[in-house]
Design an enzyme around this catalytic site. Sequence first.
Site, PDB file in Angstrom:
ATOM      1  N   HIS A 145       0.797  -1.234   0.000  1.00 54.15           N
ATOM      2  CA  HIS A 145       0.000   0.000   0.000  1.00 54.15           C
ATOM      3  C   HIS A 145       0.825   1.278   0.000  1.00 54.15           C
ATOM      4  O   HIS A 145       0.273   2.372  -0.099  1.00 54.15           O
ATOM      5  CB  HIS A 145      -0.935   0.035   1.215  1.00 54.15           C
ATOM      6  CG  HIS A 145      -0.217   0.347   2.501  1.00 54.15           C
ATOM      7  ND1 HIS A 145       0.519  -0.580   3.184  1.00 54.15           N
ATOM      8  CD2 HIS A 145      -0.116   1.492   3.218  1.00 54.15           C
ATOM      9  CE1 HIS A 145       1.034  -0.031   4.270  1.00 54.15           C
ATOM     10  NE2 HIS A 145       0.676   1.233   4.311  1.00 54.15           N
TER      11      HIS A 145
HETATM   12  C1  UD1 Z   1      -1.967   5.942   5.317  1.00 59.99           C
HETATM   13  C2  UD1 Z   1      -0.662   6.517   5.854  1.00 59.99           C
HETATM   14  C3  UD1 Z   1       0.417   5.443   5.776  1.00 59.99           C
HETATM   15  C4  UD1 Z   1      -0.014   4.201   6.502  1.00 59.99           C
HETATM   16  C5  UD1 Z   1      -1.360   3.733   5.968  1.00 59.99           C
HETATM   17  C6  UD1 Z   1      -1.846   2.567   6.789  1.00 59.99           C
HETATM   18  C7  UD1 Z   1      -0.369   8.924   5.415  1.00 59.99           C
HETATM   19  C8  UD1 Z   1       0.362   9.918   4.597  1.00 59.99           C
HETATM   20  N1  UD1 Z   1      -0.214   7.643   5.030  1.00 59.99           N
HETATM   21  O1  UD1 Z   1      -1.775   5.628   3.964  1.00 59.99           O
HETATM   22  O2  UD1 Z   1       1.591   5.940   6.409  1.00 59.99           O
HETATM   23  O3  UD1 Z   1       0.941   3.205   6.284  1.00 59.99           O
HETATM   24  O4  UD1 Z   1      -2.317   4.799   6.070  1.00 59.99           O
HETATM   25  O5  UD1 Z   1      -2.776   1.797   6.097  1.00 59.99           O
HETATM   26  O6  UD1 Z   1      -1.027   9.281   6.355  1.00 59.99           O
HETATM   27  N2  UD1 Z   1      -9.031   4.713   1.187  1.00 59.99           N
HETATM   28  C9  UD1 Z   1     -10.237   4.077   1.061  1.00 59.99           C
HETATM   29  N3  UD1 Z   1     -10.822   3.590   2.198  1.00 59.99           N
HETATM   30  C10 UD1 Z   1     -10.252   3.704   3.423  1.00 59.99           C
HETATM   31  C11 UD1 Z   1      -9.008   4.329   3.522  1.00 59.99           C
HETATM   32  C12 UD1 Z   1      -8.397   4.836   2.386  1.00 59.99           C
HETATM   33  O7  UD1 Z   1     -10.798   3.955  -0.035  1.00 59.99           O
HETATM   34  O8  UD1 Z   1     -10.850   3.251   4.409  1.00 59.99           O
HETATM   35  C13 UD1 Z   1      -8.425   5.336  -0.009  1.00 59.99           C
HETATM   36  C14 UD1 Z   1      -8.491   6.864   0.141  1.00 59.99           C
HETATM   37  O9  UD1 Z   1      -9.691   7.383  -0.282  1.00 59.99           O
HETATM   38  C15 UD1 Z   1      -7.336   7.301  -0.702  1.00 59.99           C
HETATM   39  C16 UD1 Z   1      -6.346   6.156  -0.561  1.00 59.99           C
HETATM   40  O10 UD1 Z   1      -7.065   5.028  -0.084  1.00 59.99           O
HETATM   41  O11 UD1 Z   1      -7.728   7.400  -2.041  1.00 59.99           O
HETATM   42  C17 UD1 Z   1      -5.214   6.495   0.372  1.00 59.99           C
HETATM   43  O12 UD1 Z   1      -5.668   6.766   1.697  1.00 59.99           O
HETATM   44  P1  UD1 Z   1      -4.830   7.704   2.687  1.00 59.99           P
HETATM   45  O13 UD1 Z   1      -5.465   7.687   4.028  1.00 59.99           O
HETATM   46  O14 UD1 Z   1      -4.555   9.012   2.056  1.00 59.99           O
HETATM   47  O15 UD1 Z   1      -3.408   7.006   2.773  1.00 59.99           O
HETATM   48  P2  UD1 Z   1      -2.993   5.487   2.965  1.00 59.99           P
HETATM   49  O16 UD1 Z   1      -2.399   4.989   1.708  1.00 59.99           O
HETATM   50  O17 UD1 Z   1      -4.098   4.713   3.577  1.00 59.99           O
HETATM   51  N1  UDP Z   2      -3.794  -5.309   8.908  1.00 53.90           N
HETATM   52  C1  UDP Z   2      -5.088  -5.763   9.080  1.00 53.90           C
HETATM   53  N2  UDP Z   2      -5.785  -6.198   7.983  1.00 53.90           N
HETATM   54  C2  UDP Z   2      -5.229  -6.209   6.731  1.00 53.90           C
HETATM   55  C3  UDP Z   2      -3.909  -5.747   6.570  1.00 53.90           C
HETATM   56  C4  UDP Z   2      -3.216  -5.294   7.679  1.00 53.90           C
HETATM   57  O1  UDP Z   2      -5.591  -5.788  10.199  1.00 53.90           O
HETATM   58  O2  UDP Z   2      -5.925  -6.606   5.785  1.00 53.90           O
HETATM   59  C5  UDP Z   2      -3.070  -4.824  10.096  1.00 53.90           C
HETATM   60  C6  UDP Z   2      -1.724  -5.473  10.298  1.00 53.90           C
HETATM   61  O3  UDP Z   2      -1.700  -5.956  11.604  1.00 53.90           O
HETATM   62  C7  UDP Z   2      -0.737  -4.356  10.112  1.00 53.90           C
HETATM   63  C8  UDP Z   2      -1.539  -3.151  10.474  1.00 53.90           C
HETATM   64  O4  UDP Z   2      -2.842  -3.458   9.960  1.00 53.90           O
HETATM   65  O5  UDP Z   2       0.355  -4.416  10.965  1.00 53.90           O
HETATM   66  C9  UDP Z   2      -0.914  -1.916   9.923  1.00 53.90           C
HETATM   67  O6  UDP Z   2      -1.485  -1.494   8.755  1.00 53.90           O
HETATM   68  P1  UDP Z   2      -0.757  -1.060   7.437  1.00 53.90           P
HETATM   69  O7  UDP Z   2       0.078  -2.132   6.894  1.00 53.90           O
HETATM   70  O8  UDP Z   2      -1.880  -0.551   6.627  1.00 53.90           O
HETATM   71  O9  UDP Z   2       0.124   0.218   7.882  1.00 53.90           O
HETATM   72  P2  UDP Z   2       1.650   0.474   8.279  1.00 53.90           P
HETATM   73  O10 UDP Z   2       1.985  -0.397   9.423  1.00 53.90           O
HETATM   74  O11 UDP Z   2       2.484   0.235   7.076  1.00 53.90           O
HETATM   75  O12 UDP Z   2       1.662   1.925   8.623  1.00 53.90           O
END
Ligand code: UD1
Ligand code: UDP
Length: 350
Positions: free
Chosen positions: A202
């Site tokens: 991601h």
């Molecule tokens: C964010 C964090 C990242 C973290 C990740 C965990 C920032 C800059 N990044 O990244 O460090 O590792 O969360 O998962 O804060 N989206 C959905 N549904 C959701 C959530 C997100 O569709 O429930 C879509 C959003 O609309 C957007 C994209 O995913 O288009 C990215 O979401 P965003 O929260 O900006 O960043 P992440 O990639 O989730």
């Molecule tokens: N995770 C989850 N469901 C999933 C994928 C990940 O519960 O389908 C959990 C997992 O335990 C992971 C945590 O979400 O350590 C952190 O999320 P993510 O990888 O999105 O973020 P990061 O740790 O890179 O910030």
Amino acid sequence: MKIITIVGARPQFIKAAALSREFAKHPDIEEVIVHTGQHYDPNMSGIFFRQMEIPEPHYNLHINGLSHGAMTGQMLEKIEEVLLAGKPDRVLVYGDTNSTLAGALAAKKLHIKVAHVEAGLRSYNMDMPEEINRILTDRISDILFCPTGTAVRNLHKEAFESFDVQIVRSGDIMQDAALYYASKARKPNLELPGKYILATLHRAENTDNTLRLRAIFEAFNIIAETMPVVLPLHPRTAKIVQKLKINTDKIKIIEPVGYFEILYLLQHSVMVMTDSGGMQKEAFFFAKPCMTLRDETEWVELVEHNFNVLVGADKDKIVNTYHNHRFNRDYTVDLYGNGNAAKKIVETLM
Ligand code: UD1
Ligand code: UDP
């Protein structure tokens, strides 16, 4: 003591679950949870609150799906309102997301003391939004809870001891969560191969770079010829894969799952391939080799001990490492504390 905790993204819910359980043991601590709304799909947010019985957020700001500036800016404005009304003694933030930075900055400007859990981590890659968020958050935090010795050393390299801050090596709160909830692991409601690699993907550096994204999926497709690859796909990546029409035929792509289901998937996997911070450590907690689909990591101790190999987005390196690398399988070394991070954090805050 009144603490306002800011959460917004999936990993922060897991961390908050571990710490909220500890707060609940102390009648003189009142915790108010603010959810920025950054993650909002039921399987990216609500499921974590339900499964881990995290107290219902007092506020949900519903800020999501925006550019970095707009998201952080709107969060800053709304969190400030909540803090002015709530008058907490401390604001607690986790990790390195936009919600983390917005929470810390809103609090600091109001002269409210900021506690940062997961402080001191560095990738030294300033192109990552997370690196910007964590450096700025650390600099304006008053209490820096470091998960590892490396994190403490990173802060010293930046002369943090010359600032008026408290640096505490607390151990890793994700270790607390993994230990506490491990026995609650639950099989996801789908058919699983007997043996499989668990993958997640991601990070912006992979999803927003077509060459990298294609190379990683090509490697997954090749590996999946001999070992099934199960990939609970983050919505960010799912959208881009669909848009670019990337071939994922050979991969078992599933919806993101809850924490109890990911624990099951981890426990029953043969190996983890990921660009997630949390998953790199969870692979170690559950004694699984890990290949990290990034060029650097904040969790350097895993690489130093050969539990984890950085394979970037290099198709050949991913395939060759999978087939040929001999990982360290002695997982007895204590890298992240013994699951006592929450206790230490609460003691320090008190
Ligand atoms: C964010 C964090 C990242 C973290 C990740 C965990 C920032 C800059 N990044 O990244 O460090 O590792 O969360 O998962 O804060 N989206 C959905 N549904 C959701 C959530 C997100 O569709 O429930 C879509 C959003 O609309 C957007 C994209 O995913 O288009 C990215 O979401 P965003 O929260 O900006 O960043 P992440 O990639 O989730
Ligand atoms: N995770 C989850 N469901 C999933 C994928 C990940 O519960 O389908 C959990 C997992 O335990 C992971 C945590 O979400 O350590 C952190 O999320 P993510 O990888 O999105 O973020 P990061 O740790 O890179 O910030």
